[in-house]
Write an enzyme that holds these catalytic residues in place. Sequence first.
Site, PDB file in Angstrom:
ATOM      1  N   LYS A  55       0.699  -1.070   0.018  1.00 35.94           N
ATOM      2  CA  LYS A  55      -0.070  -0.063  -0.084  1.00 35.94           C
ATOM      3  C   LYS A  55       0.871   1.291   0.018  1.00 35.94           C
ATOM      4  O   LYS A  55       1.483   1.405   0.862  1.00 35.94           O
ATOM      5  CB  LYS A  55      -0.857   0.075   1.251  1.00 35.94           C
ATOM      6  CG  LYS A  55      -1.624   1.126   1.413  1.00 35.94           C
ATOM      7  CD  LYS A  55      -2.894   1.495   2.646  1.00 35.94           C
ATOM      8  CE  LYS A  55      -3.384   2.319   2.720  1.00 35.94           C
ATOM      9  NZ  LYS A  55      -4.168   2.678   4.097  1.00 35.94           N
ATOM     10  N   ASP A  75      -2.468   9.996   4.125  1.00 38.61           N
ATOM     11  CA  ASP A  75      -3.879   9.596   4.265  1.00 38.61           C
ATOM     12  C   ASP A  75      -4.632  10.595   5.353  1.00 38.61           C
ATOM     13  O   ASP A  75      -4.599  10.642   6.266  1.00 38.61           O
ATOM     14  CB  ASP A  75      -4.173   8.358   4.839  1.00 38.61           C
ATOM     15  CG  ASP A  75      -5.523   7.719   5.160  1.00 38.61           C
ATOM     16  OD1 ASP A  75      -6.492   8.244   4.176  1.00 38.61           O
ATOM     17  OD2 ASP A  75      -5.812   6.747   5.336  1.00 38.61           O
ATOM     18  N   LYS A  78     -10.354  12.624   8.272  1.00 41.60           N
ATOM     19  CA  LYS A  78     -10.116  11.985   9.677  1.00 41.60           C
ATOM     20  C   LYS A  78     -10.208  13.117  10.682  1.00 41.60           C
ATOM     21  O   LYS A  78      -9.997  14.261  10.532  1.00 41.60           O
ATOM     22  CB  LYS A  78      -8.709  11.456   9.747  1.00 41.60           C
ATOM     23  CG  LYS A  78      -8.156  10.359   9.047  1.00 41.60           C
ATOM     24  CD  LYS A  78      -6.990   9.918   9.107  1.00 41.60           C
ATOM     25  CE  LYS A  78      -6.663   8.701   8.291  1.00 41.60           C
ATOM     26  NZ  LYS A  78      -7.293   7.152   8.923  1.00 41.60           N
ATOM     27  N   ASP A  81       1.376   5.945   5.762  1.00 42.94           N
ATOM     28  CA  ASP A  81       0.546   5.009   5.114  1.00 42.94           C
ATOM     29  C   ASP A  81       1.055   4.397   4.031  1.00 42.94           C
ATOM     30  O   ASP A  81       0.370   3.664   3.182  1.00 42.94           O
ATOM     31  CB  ASP A  81      -0.580   5.962   4.982  1.00 42.94           C
ATOM     32  CG  ASP A  81      -2.074   4.858   5.083  1.00 42.94           C
ATOM     33  OD1 ASP A  81      -1.941   4.040   5.458  1.00 42.94           O
ATOM     34  OD2 ASP A  81      -3.192   5.366   4.643  1.00 42.94           O
ATOM     35  N   ASP A 105     -12.156   7.216   3.619  1.00 44.94           N
ATOM     36  CA  ASP A 105     -10.908   6.796   4.403  1.00 44.94           C
ATOM     37  C   ASP A 105     -10.635   5.447   4.273  1.00 44.94           C
ATOM     38  O   ASP A 105      -9.565   5.093   4.845  1.00 44.94           O
ATOM     39  CB  ASP A 105     -11.369   7.209   5.823  1.00 44.94           C
ATOM     40  CG  ASP A 105     -10.072   7.370   6.776  1.00 44.94           C
ATOM     41  OD1 ASP A 105      -8.871   7.422   6.271  1.00 44.94           O
ATOM     42  OD2 ASP A 105     -10.059   7.471   7.784  1.00 44.94           O
ATOM     43  N   GLU A 143      -9.288   3.861   1.966  1.00 46.37           N
ATOM     44  CA  GLU A 143      -8.967   3.934   0.563  1.00 46.37           C
ATOM     45  C   GLU A 143      -7.798   3.099   0.140  1.00 46.37           C
ATOM     46  O   GLU A 143      -7.692   2.435  -0.946  1.00 46.37           O
ATOM     47  CB  GLU A 143      -8.069   5.364   0.457  1.00 46.37           C
ATOM     48  CG  GLU A 143      -6.927   5.409   1.067  1.00 46.37           C
ATOM     49  CD  GLU A 143      -6.820   5.006   2.601  1.00 46.37           C
ATOM     50  OE1 GLU A 143      -7.725   5.341   3.168  1.00 46.37           O
ATOM     51  OE2 GLU A 143      -5.443   4.992   2.970  1.00 46.37           O
ATOM     52  N   ARG A 154      -7.754  -0.142   0.703  1.00 49.95           N
ATOM     53  CA  ARG A 154      -8.387  -1.735  -0.219  1.00 49.95           C
ATOM     54  C   ARG A 154      -8.742  -1.380  -1.456  1.00 49.95           C
ATOM     55  O   ARG A 154      -8.654  -1.945  -2.216  1.00 49.95           O
ATOM     56  CB  ARG A 154      -9.652  -1.998   0.609  1.00 49.95           C
ATOM     57  CG  ARG A 154     -10.700  -0.801   1.000  1.00 49.95           C
ATOM     58  CD  ARG A 154     -11.778  -1.403   1.783  1.00 49.95           C
ATOM     59  NE  ARG A 154     -11.252  -1.088   3.150  1.00 49.95           N
ATOM     60  CZ  ARG A 154     -11.882  -1.347   4.485  1.00 49.95           C
ATOM     61  NH1 ARG A 154     -12.821  -1.920   4.385  1.00 49.95           N
ATOM     62  NH2 ARG A 154     -11.335  -1.138   5.604  1.00 49.95           N
TER      63      ARG A 154
HETATM   64  N1  BES Z   1      -4.566   4.359   6.898  1.00 50.88           N
HETATM   65  C1  BES Z   1      -5.557   3.902   7.750  1.00 50.88           C
HETATM   66  C2  BES Z   1      -5.385   2.992   8.871  1.00 50.88           C
HETATM   67  C3  BES Z   1      -4.419   3.108   9.723  1.00 50.88           C
HETATM   68  C4  BES Z   1      -4.750   3.759  11.016  1.00 50.88           C
HETATM   69  C5  BES Z   1      -3.017   2.842   9.667  1.00 50.88           C
HETATM   70  C6  BES Z   1      -3.918   3.708  12.127  1.00 50.88           C
HETATM   71  C7  BES Z   1      -1.866   3.498  10.817  1.00 50.88           C
HETATM   72  C8  BES Z   1      -2.505   3.686  12.027  1.00 50.88           C
HETATM   73  C9  BES Z   1      -6.744   3.466   6.776  1.00 50.88           C
HETATM   74  O1  BES Z   1      -6.702   3.918   5.478  1.00 50.88           O
HETATM   75  C10 BES Z   1      -7.893   3.818   7.466  1.00 50.88           C
HETATM   76  O2  BES Z   1      -8.200   4.909   7.468  1.00 50.88           O
HETATM   77  N2  BES Z   1      -8.694   2.999   7.622  1.00 50.88           N
HETATM   78  C11 BES Z   1      -9.994   3.200   8.439  1.00 50.88           C
HETATM   79  C12 BES Z   1     -11.049   2.172   7.823  1.00 50.88           C
HETATM   80  C13 BES Z   1     -12.568   2.450   8.378  1.00 50.88           C
HETATM   81  C14 BES Z   1     -12.898   3.746   7.577  1.00 50.88           C
HETATM   82  C15 BES Z   1     -13.320   1.390   7.828  1.00 50.88           C
HETATM   83  C16 BES Z   1      -9.828   2.834   9.824  1.00 50.88           C
HETATM   84  O3  BES Z   1      -8.987   2.046  10.452  1.00 50.88           O
HETATM   85  O4  BES Z   1     -10.428   3.614  10.673  1.00 50.88           O
HETATM   86 ZN    ZN Z   2      -4.673   4.577   4.700  1.00 54.34          ZN
HETATM   87 ZN    ZN Z   3      -7.763   5.848   5.209  1.00 58.86          ZN
END
Ligand code: BES
Ligand code: ZN
Ligand code: ZN
Length: 479
Positions: free
Chosen positions: A244, A249, A256, A268, A327, A329, A331
């Site tokens: 990835k 992000d 966020k 990220d 968010d 993204e 996947r």
């Molecule tokens: N990049 C984040 C996940 C992340 C969180 C990485 C903390 C490192 C530290 C990812 O893109 C994300 O935002 N995931 C969301 C998914 C949700 C919206 C289903 C998450 O984990 O909140």
């Molecule tokens: Zn991310």
């Molecule tokens: Zn994200």
Amino acid sequence: MTKIHLAPKTTKSLPQAILFSSETPDFKKLSFSKDEAELVAAQRKAKRPLIQLYRNGTYLFLHFPEPKKAKFQDIEAARVAGNVLLGELKSLNIGDILISSDAKDASMLLAYAEGMALGNYQFVKYKKEKPTNTLKNIYLEHSSLKQTDINELQVITDANIIARDLVNEPVSYLTAEKLSAEIKNLAKESGFKIEVFNKLKIKTLKMGGLLGVNQGSVDPPTFNILEWNPKNAKNKKPVVLVGKGVTYDTGGLTLKPTPGSMDSMKCDMAGAAAVTGILYAVAKLKLPVHVVGLIPATDNRPGGNALAPGDILTMYDGTTVEVLNSDAEGRLILGDALSYAKKYKPQLVMDFATLTGAAARAIGQYGTVFMGTADDATKKQLVDSGNTTYERLVEFPMWDEYGDMLKSDIADLKNVSAGPVGGAITAGKFLERFTDYPWLHFDIAGPAFLSGSDSYRGKNATGVGIRLIFDFLKKQIAK
Ligand code: BES
Ligand code: ZN
Ligand code: ZN
């Protein structure tokens, strides 16, 4: 970077450290004076793990990490001890150290050096006054050590540090195009092949996931194909590694919550850095294994044309996705890369991604969540490599019910599940839809980037994944 060497013949004047594996070591060879013997005995009695002597004009450190239950835990204790010694060397302004061990094999000593070299990392590019670590050279002395062992350790620690540098770079420097330029430099240095698709090519290929995430950005995306395919490769079908590469992000329009939650989101692309580091190490050490790396890269921002919740994307393989949360993204860009991987008819595909906060919340920074469709033997080998390198793995289930949570009313699937549970797994189930080969997904959101220092892993970027997968690939070849 710290240089690692086999000990030269004459080492008399060098500061020296001995790593002891036994509780009751044989000190005869050291021919202590009466005073020294008394001091050592007293400190051993007080269970001091690190004893410091000054003799013949230089330092001698005696190191006694506490014995653990399993061998892999002893090895990890040696790495941690290496980092502790490093602190002493820094306070004494020591630049070169000769290390040895009384253990029969050299694995403890190599781990000791590894902990020192990795702990010695610092990211000082943006400091006007650069704090400099003192350690420059580590010399290893052990009867069973060969130059090839030293080379391997040097390359692995270098690869880890290269990945940490990439992750620690802010997006103001490391855009997707800059990441591709950095990968090109590393390809040149180590010998793997690299092809970079630009935005036009990505549009022609209809990589809808990658283009969708990139819609709100002012910087174009890239899709990077890294390849190491030596003539003597032992595998007929390649191992494909997917990383990835979200250079930053923000969450996109599903922004966020600020402040705080975005502060570390330059991390990220840690999956991309891991894949780059693995390709670097495999090529530099000329491992006889065919490996392909696929890195979709973009930032995720709420710009003018950004993906809006409710939008429907058509992915590279034609699957339609209702995007309900911009968010989620990672996947989307990984789905395209996983579909692209099919054309290699791979033996195994492994993806690395800082994918979900849910994985990080479940097990913290102490390991990586993994899951997937590869066979049990492969999973077991990976878990073993996870212990050996102490980049530990824990498997999560991929039950059908988690996949059902991604059903959409109007598209083939949606990018987030409605419920609050199993967030790391529903993300994995989303990715599974784009695979038709043995596949494993590694969610490194917990261990990739640390808010506080953790021994030789340091603070901030850790370079997680490289030591793990290198160990796994090496053992695959040896089979
Ligand atoms: N990049 C984040 C996940 C992340 C969180 C990485 C903390 C490192 C530290 C990812 O893109 C994300 O935002 N995931 C969301 C998914 C949700 C919206 C289903 C998450 O984990 O909140
Ligand atoms: Zn991310
Ligand atoms: Zn994200």
